[in-house]
Design an enzyme around this catalytic site. Structure first.
Site, short mmCIF file in Angstrom:
data_model
loop_
_atom_site.label_atom_id
_atom_site.label_comp_id
_atom_site.label_asym_id
_atom_site.label_seq_id
_atom_site.Cartn_x
_atom_site.Cartn_y
_atom_site.Cartn_z
CE LYS A 14 -2.33 -1.08 3.82
NZ LYS A 14 -1.74 -2.41 4.18
NE ARG A 89 -4.21 -1.71 10.05
CZ ARG A 89 -3.15 -1.11 9.51
NH1 ARG A 89 -3.20 0.15 9.16
NH2 ARG A 89 -2.04 -1.77 9.31
NE ARG A 128 7.44 -3.13 5.84
CZ ARG A 128 6.12 -2.92 5.78
NH1 ARG A 128 5.57 -2.44 4.68
NH2 ARG A 128 5.34 -3.21 6.80
NE ARG A 134 6.47 -0.55 10.42
CZ ARG A 134 5.36 -0.63 9.71
NH1 ARG A 134 5.28 -0.12 8.50
NH2 ARG A 134 4.29 -1.23 10.22
NE ARG A 146 2.18 -5.17 11.34
CZ ARG A 146 3.25 -4.95 10.57
NH1 ARG A 146 4.42 -5.47 10.89
NH2 ARG A 146 3.14 -4.20 9.50
#
Ligand code: AMP
Length: 190
Positions: A14, A89, A128, A134, A146
């Protein structure tokens, strides 16, 4: 003004796609995840409230998220529209967004979803995590949390937007440019 919801699981691409689409369509890109991370970095009150949830891979409570989103929209009414990334969400967030947009004479134009297989995405996030810095990208347990949050709270939005005839899914696997083209084909209809 248009208001596009960019939808998809964590790691679906996204954020990457939003960078292209915001330029192409002159949209204000609002990534709720980015706004939270900015606030955490700057140690604001909002950041302090959001941090514990984000670090566990859980969703930040609706009231905090919705208030923040409204402020971001109100600050940025100068473009051709909005590109929401990572919001809504939950059903409560989607309902709040509908009511809020209506109050400023706007509505969700379309929800465009990037589809991809869970296992591909988990691997992508772990990759990533090596460079994103992160914490929620680096620990497989948090990543799985998640996805559980997504399945339980976010996936019902697919029905929500289908019921409004606003849900468009594109294949999220391919080159960045190919996927931008697929998303553009949907957005160009409006
Ligand atoms: P993202 O960058 O979109 O992957 O978001 C990172 C984290 O920020 C999520 O795992 C949540 O903890 C939090 N977050 C971002 N957007 C929302 C939202 N709309 N509602 C609740 N929590 C959110």
């Amino acid at each position: 003004m248009i208001a596009i919801v960019l939808f998809g699981k964590p790691g679906a691409g996204k954020g990457t796609q939003a960078e292209f689409l915001k330029e192409k369509y002159n949209l204000t890109h609002i990534s709720t995840g980015d706004v939270f991370r900015f606030n955490i970095k700057n140690e604001t009150e909002l950041g302090k409230k959001a941090q514990e949830f984000i670090n566990k891979g859980e969703l930040v409570p609706d009231s905090i998220t919705i208030d923040m989103l409204k402020k971001e929209v109100e600050k940025n009414m100068d473009k051709a529209g909005f590109l929401f990334d990572g919001f809504p969400r939950t059903i409560a967030q989607a309902e709040a967004l509908d009511a809020f947009l209506q109050s400023i004479n706007l509505q969700v134009t379309a929800t465009v979803a990037l589809e991809a297989d869970d296992e591909v995405l988990v691997q992508r996030i772990l990759e990533r995590g090596k460079t994103s810095g992160r914490a929620d990208d680096q620990d497989e347990t948090k990543i799985r949390t998640r996805y559980e949050e997504y399945n339980e709270k976010t996936a019902p939005l697919i029905e929500y937007y289908k019921n409004q005839n606003k849900y468009y899914a594109v294949n999220g696997i391919g080159s960045i440019a190919e996927i931008t083209d697929r998303l553009s084909t949907v957005i160009d209809r409006f």
